[in-house]
Design a protein around this motif. Structure first.
Motif, PDB file in Angstrom:
ATOM      1  N   PRO A   7       0.806  -1.214   0.000  1.00 28.25           N
ATOM      2  CA  PRO A   7       0.000   0.000   0.000  1.00 28.25           C
ATOM      3  C   PRO A   7       0.843   1.270   0.000  1.00 28.25           C
ATOM      4  O   PRO A   7       1.983   1.270   0.478  1.00 28.25           O
ATOM      5  CB  PRO A   7      -0.751  -0.109   1.338  1.00 28.25           C
ATOM      6  CG  PRO A   7       0.241  -0.795   2.243  1.00 28.25           C
ATOM      7  CD  PRO A   7       1.122  -1.656   1.383  1.00 28.25           C
ATOM      8  N   GLY A   8       0.277   2.342  -0.518  1.00 24.16           N
ATOM      9  CA  GLY A   8       0.982   3.625  -0.469  1.00 24.16           C
ATOM     10  C   GLY A   8       0.199   4.698  -1.186  1.00 24.16           C
ATOM     11  O   GLY A   8      -0.880   4.448  -1.731  1.00 24.16           O
ATOM     12  N   SER A   9       0.779   5.910  -1.182  1.00 20.55           N
ATOM     13  CA  SER A   9       0.137   7.016  -1.912  1.00 20.55           C
ATOM     14  C   SER A   9       0.594   7.025  -3.371  1.00 20.55           C
ATOM     15  O   SER A   9      -0.169   7.377  -4.264  1.00 20.55           O
ATOM     16  CB  SER A   9       0.502   8.364  -1.302  1.00 20.55           C
ATOM     17  OG  SER A   9       0.465   8.317   0.084  1.00 20.55           O
ATOM     18  N   PHE A  10       1.863   6.717  -3.585  1.00 18.10           N
ATOM     19  CA  PHE A  10       2.433   6.654  -4.941  1.00 18.10           C
ATOM     20  C   PHE A  10       2.114   7.924  -5.740  1.00 18.10           C
ATOM     21  O   PHE A  10       1.587   7.860  -6.847  1.00 18.10           O
ATOM     22  CB  PHE A  10       1.945   5.407  -5.682  1.00 18.10           C
ATOM     23  CG  PHE A  10       2.178   4.130  -4.923  1.00 18.10           C
ATOM     24  CD1 PHE A  10       3.461   3.620  -4.777  1.00 18.10           C
ATOM     25  CD2 PHE A  10       1.125   3.450  -4.312  1.00 18.10           C
ATOM     26  CE1 PHE A  10       3.688   2.457  -4.057  1.00 18.10           C
ATOM     27  CE2 PHE A  10       1.345   2.283  -3.591  1.00 18.10           C
ATOM     28  CZ  PHE A  10       2.622   1.787  -3.469  1.00 18.10           C
ATOM     29  N   HIS A  17       9.872   2.824  -5.223  1.00 19.79           N
ATOM     30  CA  HIS A  17       8.691   1.965  -5.119  1.00 19.79           C
ATOM     31  C   HIS A  17       8.848   0.745  -6.042  1.00 19.79           C
ATOM     32  O   HIS A  17       8.555  -0.381  -5.645  1.00 19.79           O
ATOM     33  CB  HIS A  17       7.423   2.727  -5.552  1.00 19.79           C
ATOM     34  CG  HIS A  17       7.038   3.874  -4.674  1.00 19.79           C
ATOM     35  ND1 HIS A  17       6.824   5.140  -5.148  1.00 19.79           N
ATOM     36  CD2 HIS A  17       6.815   3.950  -3.337  1.00 19.79           C
ATOM     37  CE1 HIS A  17       6.468   5.945  -4.167  1.00 19.79           C
ATOM     38  NE2 HIS A  17       6.469   5.249  -3.040  1.00 19.79           N
ATOM     39  N   LYS A  41      -4.311  13.564   3.007  1.00 22.61           N
ATOM     40  CA  LYS A  41      -3.104  13.856   2.217  1.00 22.61           C
ATOM     41  C   LYS A  41      -3.542  14.390   0.865  1.00 22.61           C
ATOM     42  O   LYS A  41      -4.146  13.666   0.068  1.00 22.61           O
ATOM     43  CB  LYS A  41      -2.316  12.557   1.980  1.00 22.61           C
ATOM     44  CG  LYS A  41      -1.137  12.322   2.882  1.00 22.61           C
ATOM     45  CD  LYS A  41      -0.340  11.131   2.333  1.00 22.61           C
ATOM     46  CE  LYS A  41       0.872  10.787   3.135  1.00 22.61           C
ATOM     47  NZ  LYS A  41       1.576   9.619   2.571  1.00 22.61           N
ATOM     48  N   LYS A  87       6.054  -3.075   3.454  1.00 22.11           N
ATOM     49  CA  LYS A  87       6.364  -1.647   3.533  1.00 22.11           C
ATOM     50  C   LYS A  87       7.849  -1.482   3.237  1.00 22.11           C
ATOM     51  O   LYS A  87       8.656  -2.320   3.649  1.00 22.11           O
ATOM     52  CB  LYS A  87       6.094  -1.106   4.948  1.00 22.11           C
ATOM     53  CG  LYS A  87       4.629  -1.137   5.366  1.00 22.11           C
ATOM     54  CD  LYS A  87       3.828  -0.175   4.522  1.00 22.11           C
ATOM     55  CE  LYS A  87       2.427   0.063   4.996  1.00 22.11           C
ATOM     56  NZ  LYS A  87       2.337   1.151   5.960  1.00 22.11           N
ATOM     57  N   GLY A  88       8.175  -0.408   2.571  1.00 21.67           N
ATOM     58  CA  GLY A  88       9.588  -0.121   2.316  1.00 21.67           C
ATOM     59  C   GLY A  88      10.135   0.752   3.436  1.00 21.67           C
ATOM     60  O   GLY A  88       9.460   1.656   3.907  1.00 21.67           O
ATOM     61  N   ARG A  90      13.220   3.287   4.473  1.00 19.98           N
ATOM     62  CA  ARG A  90      14.377   4.041   4.002  1.00 19.98           C
ATOM     63  C   ARG A  90      15.328   4.378   5.137  1.00 19.98           C
ATOM     64  O   ARG A  90      16.505   4.177   5.071  1.00 19.98           O
ATOM     65  CB  ARG A  90      13.932   5.340   3.319  1.00 19.98           C
ATOM     66  CG  ARG A  90      13.443   5.139   1.927  1.00 19.98           C
ATOM     67  CD  ARG A  90      12.576   6.270   1.487  1.00 19.98           C
ATOM     68  NE  ARG A  90      11.353   6.315   2.259  1.00 19.98           N
ATOM     69  CZ  ARG A  90      10.294   7.015   1.907  1.00 19.98           C
ATOM     70  NH1 ARG A  90      10.308   7.744   0.831  1.00 19.98           N
ATOM     71  NH2 ARG A  90       9.217   6.976   2.652  1.00 19.98           N
ATOM     72  N   GLU A  98       5.971   3.659  10.870  1.00 23.35           N
ATOM     73  CA  GLU A  98       5.586   2.357  10.294  1.00 23.35           C
ATOM     74  C   GLU A  98       5.395   1.306  11.391  1.00 23.35           C
ATOM     75  O   GLU A  98       4.519   0.462  11.305  1.00 23.35           O
ATOM     76  CB  GLU A  98       6.648   1.870   9.295  1.00 23.35           C
ATOM     77  CG  GLU A  98       6.753   2.705   8.036  1.00 23.35           C
ATOM     78  CD  GLU A  98       5.526   2.595   7.113  1.00 23.35           C
ATOM     79  OE1 GLU A  98       4.600   1.829   7.438  1.00 23.35           O
ATOM     80  OE2 GLU A  98       5.502   3.296   6.099  1.00 23.35           O
ATOM     81  N   THR A 119      15.145  -0.454   1.829  1.00 19.69           N
ATOM     82  CA  THR A 119      15.367   0.136   0.514  1.00 19.69           C
ATOM     83  C   THR A 119      16.730  -0.295  -0.035  1.00 19.69           C
ATOM     84  O   THR A 119      17.645  -0.583   0.728  1.00 19.69           O
ATOM     85  CB  THR A 119      15.312   1.675   0.605  1.00 19.69           C
ATOM     86  OG1 THR A 119      15.501   2.227  -0.685  1.00 19.69           O
ATOM     87  CG2 THR A 119      16.373   2.244   1.527  1.00 19.69           C
ATOM     88  N   LEU A 126      15.189   8.722  -1.739  1.00 17.38           N
ATOM     89  CA  LEU A 126      14.145   9.020  -2.729  1.00 17.38           C
ATOM     90  C   LEU A 126      12.736   8.929  -2.144  1.00 17.38           C
ATOM     91  O   LEU A 126      12.379   7.933  -1.518  1.00 17.38           O
ATOM     92  CB  LEU A 126      14.310   8.031  -3.897  1.00 17.38           C
ATOM     93  CG  LEU A 126      13.386   8.158  -5.101  1.00 17.38           C
ATOM     94  CD1 LEU A 126      13.367   9.573  -5.640  1.00 17.38           C
ATOM     95  CD2 LEU A 126      13.837   7.176  -6.182  1.00 17.38           C
TER      96      LEU A 126
HETATM   97  P1  ADP Z   1       6.452   8.437  -0.152  1.00 19.00           P
HETATM   98  O1  ADP Z   1       5.700   9.685  -0.475  1.00 19.00           O
HETATM   99  O2  ADP Z   1       7.269   8.582   1.093  1.00 19.00           O
HETATM  100  O3  ADP Z   1       7.224   7.887  -1.297  1.00 19.00           O
HETATM  101  P2  ADP Z   1       4.305   6.382  -0.207  1.00 19.00           P
HETATM  102  O4  ADP Z   1       3.089   6.370   0.656  1.00 19.00           O
HETATM  103  O5  ADP Z   1       4.051   6.535  -1.652  1.00 19.00           O
HETATM  104  O6  ADP Z   1       5.325   7.440   0.363  1.00 19.00           O
HETATM  105  O7  ADP Z   1       5.159   5.041   0.034  1.00 19.00           O
HETATM  106  C1  ADP Z   1       4.598   3.770  -0.019  1.00 19.00           C
HETATM  107  C2  ADP Z   1       5.562   2.774   0.575  1.00 19.00           C
HETATM  108  O8  ADP Z   1       6.760   2.767  -0.185  1.00 19.00           O
HETATM  109  C3  ADP Z   1       5.986   3.061   2.014  1.00 19.00           C
HETATM  110  O9  ADP Z   1       6.127   1.825   2.681  1.00 19.00           O
HETATM  111  C4  ADP Z   1       7.340   3.741   1.842  1.00 19.00           C
HETATM  112  O10 ADP Z   1       8.153   3.570   2.971  1.00 19.00           O
HETATM  113  C5  ADP Z   1       7.886   2.986   0.639  1.00 19.00           C
HETATM  114  N1  ADP Z   1       8.884   3.744  -0.107  1.00 19.00           N
HETATM  115  C6  ADP Z   1       8.765   4.977  -0.641  1.00 19.00           C
HETATM  116  N2  ADP Z   1       9.912   5.368  -1.236  1.00 19.00           N
HETATM  117  C7  ADP Z   1      10.799   4.348  -1.071  1.00 19.00           C
HETATM  118  C8  ADP Z   1      12.174   4.138  -1.421  1.00 19.00           C
HETATM  119  N3  ADP Z   1      12.875   5.086  -2.041  1.00 19.00           N
HETATM  120  N4  ADP Z   1      12.746   2.968  -1.084  1.00 19.00           N
HETATM  121  C9  ADP Z   1      12.043   2.029  -0.409  1.00 19.00           C
HETATM  122  N5  ADP Z   1      10.755   2.170  -0.028  1.00 19.00           N
HETATM  123  C10 ADP Z   1      10.133   3.302  -0.356  1.00 19.00           C
END
Ligand code: ADP
Length: 161
Positions: A7-10, A17, A41, A87-88, A90, A98, A119, A126
């Motif tokens: 999941p995420g905002s992307f 990602h 958001k 979840k990623g 960083r 998280e 990451t 990033l």
């Molecule tokens: P962000 O605006 O911080 O990129 P998102 O909500 O889109 O946030 O992120 C979705 C998921 O991807 C989260 O678990 C976030 O920690 C992870 N994520 C975002 N950018 C990276 C990256 N550069 N490396 C690894 N994981 C990432």
């Protein structure tokens, strides 16, 4: 069949990602990338655009699908019969929030696990917000966005600023 949800905002999807998507898809039978709609958001890209960009960059992955959802993550995961979310991570700054979210979700749905994938070092710095900020100052975002969508994302961001 083991299904995992990412999941995420992307807003927008970045190479960071995509790296998490590629690595997770190799570990599970099925991966669903879900754009979570969070009214708190304010996003630059519409949900449809964000889903479309992720579809374009994951077209070659047979076990990856893309979706959107505007409710509680645990309800979505339940409805898909998934066993985990990924979840990623960083930096330590990601961890606190998280970790809190993972514990809350465990409370809400004990059968669901939250997995953290670190990451890759080149994407440590990033984030989507960094990309949006860079674009707002006229910077080149192409090194940070998957090639297939980089031009469209840059054009779209230029219009938004
Ligand atoms: P962000 O605006 O911080 O990129 P998102 O909500 O889109 O946030 O992120 C979705 C998921 O991807 C989260 O678990 C976030 O920690 C992870 N994520 C975002 N950018 C990276 C990256 N550069 N490396 C690894 N994981 C990432």
């Amino acid at each position: 069949m083991k299904t995992v949800v990412y999941p995420g905002s992307f807003d927008p999807v970045t190479k960071g990602h995509l790296d998490i998507i590629e690595r997770t898809a190799q570990l599970f039978d099925k991966l669903i990338v879900v754009v979570l709609i969070n009214p708190a958001k304010k996003a630059i890209f519409s949900v449809e655009e964000r889903v479309e960009y992720i579809r374009r960059i994951t077209g070659d992955f047979v076990n990856v699908s893309v979706d959107c959802y505007d409710g509680l993550l645990v309800d979505y995961v339940k409805s898909k019969g998934a066993s985990a979310v990924v979840k990623g991570l960083r930096a330590m700054s990601d961890f606190e929030n998280e970790f809190q979210m993972a514990l809350t979700n465990k409370h809400l749905y004990p059968d669901m696990e939250t997995l953290f994938l670190n990451t890759s070092s080149e994407y440590m710095f990033l984030s989507s917000s960094m990309v949006r900020q860079l674009a707002s100052f006229g910077g080149d975002i192409s090194p940070f966005i998957p090639e297939e969508i980089a031009e469209d994302v840059a054009t779209r961001l230029a219009k938004a600023t």
